[in-house]
Design an enzyme around this catalytic site. Structure first.
Site, short mmCIF file in Angstrom:
data_model
loop_
_atom_site.label_atom_id
_atom_site.label_comp_id
_atom_site.label_asym_id
_atom_site.label_seq_id
_atom_site.Cartn_x
_atom_site.Cartn_y
_atom_site.Cartn_z
N ASP A 30 0.26 2.73 -5.14
CA ASP A 30 -1.20 2.63 -5.01
C ASP A 30 -1.55 1.27 -4.43
OD1 ASP A 30 -3.54 4.52 -6.52
OD2 ASP A 30 -4.20 2.54 -5.84
N THR A 126 -7.06 17.28 -1.46
CA THR A 126 -7.82 18.42 -0.95
C THR A 126 -8.42 18.07 0.40
OG1 THR A 126 -8.33 19.01 -3.23
CG2 THR A 126 -9.71 20.00 -1.52
N LYS A 212 -6.90 26.11 -1.06
CA LYS A 212 -7.45 25.16 -2.04
C LYS A 212 -8.98 25.19 -2.04
CE LYS A 212 -8.15 21.93 -4.89
NZ LYS A 212 -7.96 22.09 -6.31
N LEU A 258 -17.24 32.39 -16.36
CA LEU A 258 -18.48 33.16 -16.41
C LEU A 258 -19.46 32.52 -17.39
CD1 LEU A 258 -17.11 36.85 -16.54
CD2 LEU A 258 -17.82 35.54 -14.54
N CYS A 268 -14.67 17.54 -8.11
CA CYS A 268 -14.12 18.52 -7.17
C CYS A 268 -15.11 19.59 -6.69
CB CYS A 268 -12.90 19.19 -7.78
SG CYS A 268 -11.54 18.03 -7.97
N1 LIG Z 1 -9.29 14.97 -9.95
C1 LIG Z 1 -8.87 16.22 -9.98
O1 LIG Z 1 -8.94 16.87 -11.01
C2 LIG Z 1 -8.28 16.86 -8.75
C3 LIG Z 1 -7.60 18.08 -8.88
C4 LIG Z 1 -7.05 18.68 -7.74
C5 LIG Z 1 -7.15 18.05 -6.50
N2 LIG Z 1 -7.81 16.87 -6.40
C6 LIG Z 1 -7.83 16.21 -5.09
O2 LIG Z 1 -6.77 15.25 -5.10
C7 LIG Z 1 -7.15 14.07 -4.35
C8 LIG Z 1 -7.07 12.84 -5.24
O3 LIG Z 1 -7.97 13.01 -6.30
P1 LIG Z 1 -8.04 12.00 -7.54
O4 LIG Z 1 -9.08 12.54 -8.46
O5 LIG Z 1 -6.66 11.75 -8.03
O6 LIG Z 1 -8.58 10.70 -6.78
P2 LIG Z 1 -8.77 9.22 -7.35
O7 LIG Z 1 -9.93 8.67 -6.64
O8 LIG Z 1 -8.74 9.27 -8.85
O9 LIG Z 1 -7.43 8.47 -6.90
C9 LIG Z 1 -7.11 8.17 -5.58
C10 LIG Z 1 -6.14 6.99 -5.60
O10 LIG Z 1 -5.70 6.71 -4.27
C11 LIG Z 1 -5.56 5.30 -4.15
N3 LIG Z 1 -5.52 4.92 -2.73
C12 LIG Z 1 -6.55 4.86 -1.85
N4 LIG Z 1 -6.10 4.44 -0.65
C13 LIG Z 1 -4.76 4.24 -0.77
C14 LIG Z 1 -3.74 3.79 0.11
N5 LIG Z 1 -4.01 3.50 1.37
N6 LIG Z 1 -2.48 3.68 -0.37
C15 LIG Z 1 -2.20 3.98 -1.66
N7 LIG Z 1 -3.14 4.40 -2.54
C16 LIG Z 1 -4.40 4.53 -2.10
C17 LIG Z 1 -6.76 4.74 -4.91
O11 LIG Z 1 -6.57 3.39 -5.26
C18 LIG Z 1 -6.77 5.69 -6.13
O12 LIG Z 1 -5.99 5.18 -7.19
C19 LIG Z 1 -8.55 14.38 -3.81
O13 LIG Z 1 -8.41 14.92 -2.53
C20 LIG Z 1 -9.08 15.41 -4.78
O14 LIG Z 1 -10.04 16.25 -4.18
C21 LIG Z 1 -8.36 16.24 -7.50
O1 LIG Z 2 -17.53 29.07 -16.89
C1 LIG Z 2 -17.64 27.88 -16.54
C2 LIG Z 2 -16.54 27.06 -16.21
C3 LIG Z 2 -16.77 25.75 -15.82
N1 LIG Z 2 -18.03 25.25 -15.77
C4 LIG Z 2 -18.25 23.86 -15.30
O2 LIG Z 2 -17.57 23.67 -14.07
C5 LIG Z 2 -17.17 22.31 -13.92
C6 LIG Z 2 -15.71 22.21 -13.51
O3 LIG Z 2 -14.89 22.64 -14.57
P1 LIG Z 2 -13.30 22.82 -14.42
O4 LIG Z 2 -13.03 23.69 -13.26
O5 LIG Z 2 -12.76 23.24 -15.71
O6 LIG Z 2 -12.84 21.30 -14.18
P2 LIG Z 2 -12.22 20.48 -12.94
O7 LIG Z 2 -11.34 19.47 -13.56
O8 LIG Z 2 -13.33 20.03 -12.05
O9 LIG Z 2 -11.26 21.51 -12.15
C7 LIG Z 2 -11.64 22.18 -10.95
O10 LIG Z 2 -11.48 21.32 -9.82
C8 LIG Z 2 -10.13 20.82 -9.65
C9 LIG Z 2 -10.15 19.86 -8.49
O11 LIG Z 2 -10.06 20.49 -7.26
C10 LIG Z 2 -9.20 22.01 -9.42
O12 LIG Z 2 -7.87 21.53 -9.22
C11 LIG Z 2 -9.27 22.96 -10.63
O13 LIG Z 2 -8.44 24.10 -10.38
C12 LIG Z 2 -10.72 23.40 -10.80
O14 LIG Z 2 -10.85 24.23 -11.96
C13 LIG Z 2 -17.48 21.63 -15.26
O15 LIG Z 2 -18.68 20.90 -15.13
C14 LIG Z 2 -17.67 22.79 -16.23
O16 LIG Z 2 -18.55 22.49 -17.27
C15 LIG Z 2 -19.13 26.05 -16.10
O17 LIG Z 2 -20.29 25.60 -16.04
N2 LIG Z 2 -18.90 27.35 -16.48
#
Ligand SMILES: NC(=O)c1ccc[n+]([C@@H]2O[C@H](COP(=O)([O-])OP(=O)(O)OC[C@H]3O[C@@H](n4cnc5c(N)ncnc54)[C@H](O)[C@@H]3O)[C@@H](O)[C@H]2O)c1
Ligand SMILES: O=c1ccn([C@@H]2O[C@H](COP(=O)(O)OP(=O)(O)O[C@H]3O[C@H](CO)[C@@H](O)[C@H](O)[C@H]3O)[C@@H](O)[C@H]2O)c(=O)[nH]1
Length: 438
Positions: A30, A126, A212, A258, A268
């Site tokens: 990072d 993503t 995705k 639902l 996200c």
């Molecule tokens: N948060 C989730 O639940 C979730 C789930 C699925 C997919 N995603 C996707 O995954 C990706 C990352 O999400 P996140 O929530 O982990 O993001 P985040 O913002 O929590 O973390 C991103 C990290 O990347 C680092 N970074 C930025 N530029 C960099 C560089 N040049 N070299 C090395 N590190 C660098 C930042 O310092 C940070 O620690 C996004 O595209 C998001 O949409 C997130």
């Molecule tokens: O029936 C439902 C289910 C969820 N939520 C809301 O939807 C949001 C997202 O919830 P959830 O999907 O459980 O959490 P995330 O961590 O945002 O996860 C979503 O977003 C991620 C980032 O892309 C994906 O990886 C996951 O598969 C996807 O579920 C929250 O505010 C929940 O309260 C509702 O209102 N009703």
């Protein structure tokens, strides 16, 4: 295998731990030295149940390390996973600045090796369809500038974990999606996830990128559909929870996502629904269903507040307690939390606000410094004129509501998540209002 994960945010950190637990040698990289230092010392900068313990275990086993120095680890990596952030740009499209920076850095660092093979670069962030090709181009440009040939290969490997369940989801995914345009990239990526024993789907890179966004957009659509239906249920005297229950028994619909409430939040769904629309608009299309999904979601907190005001009248001077600030339980993340527009509106209306959340208060304090943050739930309830339940934390749901009624000045409870027992709440003396639930 030796795996480098670039970006140690939510996804990157969870991925490093899960892959180390799968037996790989993993390094998380990072740009943020504070984060790297904390992780290397076994401190998780976020709250995520179980992840810190697992992190410490893998650090102790010696299979997991963290560094800021990509150059130090890149040369002997079989796979480089890119998990940097892709936040929304001004027009809603995904901002690929961090991804481009990492790709160009890789192009400046890759070295030819004697076996004439190169690493697999897999995008876990993503990203819009076509990003894999752009990342390949950025890396190749830098290699060409150096006059160096490294036969690296691209892959897409979207992440589906949920916050609050991150490690569980990373270890037990419903499916692993691998987008690869060469057999070697597909095969190496399959072996990364083989230890999980999860179903694997190999597609083209473009298809994986679309899977995705399509998945998140579809889940968001289910929620907005139910939220809009809840508005109608409330008008015609139907109970949205019973309706969801009855719908969910149809295997073609399934019972998940639902739950009507106050709208979806998080880092996200809001951004990905927008990014898919931006991608469509760049291709000369407008996605009408997603426009509606977004519009229902934006107005859902306002719809909920309207209901509160129709019962309480003007909010000015009322003592209102807000329970739950994070966008969902199990996380300290308040990004795009529906609690934000709700607090803002209550503040604008002149209500006196007390809030309580097991994990989200520190972050919310930065945005709403004049709200009173209670140190526990009973304290938050004391002398309230009304309680708004916004996040279904277990602590809030399991609270001893029976004995709390007398602590409130007026026993109004508005349950934005439909998680309390309506019948019992009435029995215990509350004026209880759920979302389209009687
Ligand atoms: N948060 C989730 O639940 C979730 C789930 C699925 C997919 N995603 C996707 O995954 C990706 C990352 O999400 P996140 O929530 O982990 O993001 P985040 O913002 O929590 O973390 C991103 C990290 O990347 C680092 N970074 C930025 N530029 C960099 C560089 N040049 N070299 C090395 N590190 C660098 C930042 O310092 C940070 O620690 C996004 O595209 C998001 O949409 C997130
Ligand atoms: O029936 C439902 C289910 C969820 N939520 C809301 O939807 C949001 C997202 O919830 P959830 O999907 O459980 O959490 P995330 O961590 O945002 O996860 C979503 O977003 C991620 C980032 O892309 C994906 O990886 C996951 O598969 C996807 O579920 C929250 O505010 C929940 O309260 C509702 O209102 N009703």
């Amino acid at each position: 295998m030796k795996i480098t994960v670039v970006g140690t945010g939510y996804v990157g950190t969870t991925t490093t731990v899960a892959l180390a637990m799968s037996g790989h040698t993993v390094c998380g990289v990072d740009v943020d030295p504070v984060k790297v230092q904390a992780l290397q010392n076994g401190h998780l900068p976020i709250f995520e149940e179980g992840l810190q313990d697992a992190l410490r275990q893998e650090l102790a086993r010696g299979r997991l390390t963290f560094t800021c120095d990509l150059g130090q680890v890149i040369l002997d990596s079989d796979v480089v996973l890119l998990a940097v952030g892709t936040p929304p740009d001004a027009d809603g499209s995904a901002d690929l600045t961090a991804l481009e920076a990492v790709a160009r850095q890789l192009g400046r660092l890759f070295q030819p090796n004697p076996n004439q093979t190169g690493p697999i670069v897999a995008v876990k962030s993503t990203v819009p369809v076509g990003t894999g090709a752009r990342v390949r181009g950025w890396i190749q440009q830098e290699l060409t500038l150096r006059g160096v040939h490294v036969p690296f290969e691209m892959a897409s490997n979207p992440e589906f974990l949920r916050e609050g369940r991150a490690l569980h989801d990373a270890l037990h995914p419903d499916r692993v999606v691998i987008g690869a345009d060469t057999p070697r990239a597909a095969q190496l990526m399959e072996s990364v996830y083989l230890p999980l024993g999860a179903p694997q789907l190999v597609t083209s890179i473009r298809d994986a990128e679309m899977i995705k966004y399509a998945s998140n957009a579809f889940l968001a659509t289910k929620i907005s559909f139910m939220n809009e239906l809840a508005r109608l249920c409330e008008r015609v005297g139907a109970n949205i929870q019973q309706v969801a229950h009855g719908m969910g028994w149809d295997a073609r619909i399934n019972p998940h996502f639902l739950q009507a409430g106050i709208g979806y939040g998080g880092s996200c769904f809001p951004k990905d629904v927008q990014a898919l629309q931006a991608l469509a608009s760049q291709s000369g299309l407008s996605l009408q269903i997603l426009q509606a999904v977004e519009s229902v979601n934006r107005s859902q907190p306002g719809w909920f507040l309207q209901k509160v005001k129709s019962v309480l009248g003007p909010l000015h001077g009322l003592q209102i307690t807000v329970l739950g600030l994070t966008f969902k339980p199990g996380t300290d993340d308040i990004r795009e939390s529906p609690a934000i527009p709700i607090l803002k509106h209550l503040e604008e209306q002149g209500a006196h606000l007390t809030a309580y959340d097991p994990k989200g208060m520190a972050a919310m304090k930065q945005r709403f410094p004049s709200v009173l943050y209670a140190s526990n739930l009973p304290e938050a309830l004391r002398d309230a004129d009304a309680v708004l339940l916004l996040t279904e934390w277990k602590e809030v749901v399991d609270h001893d509501w029976a004995s709390s009624c007398k602590e409130l000045r007026q026993p109004f409870v508005f349950d934005g998540r439909n998680v309390l027992n309506a019948e019992l709440m009435h029995q215990w003396g509350y004026s209880y209002y759920g979302v389209a639930r009687h």
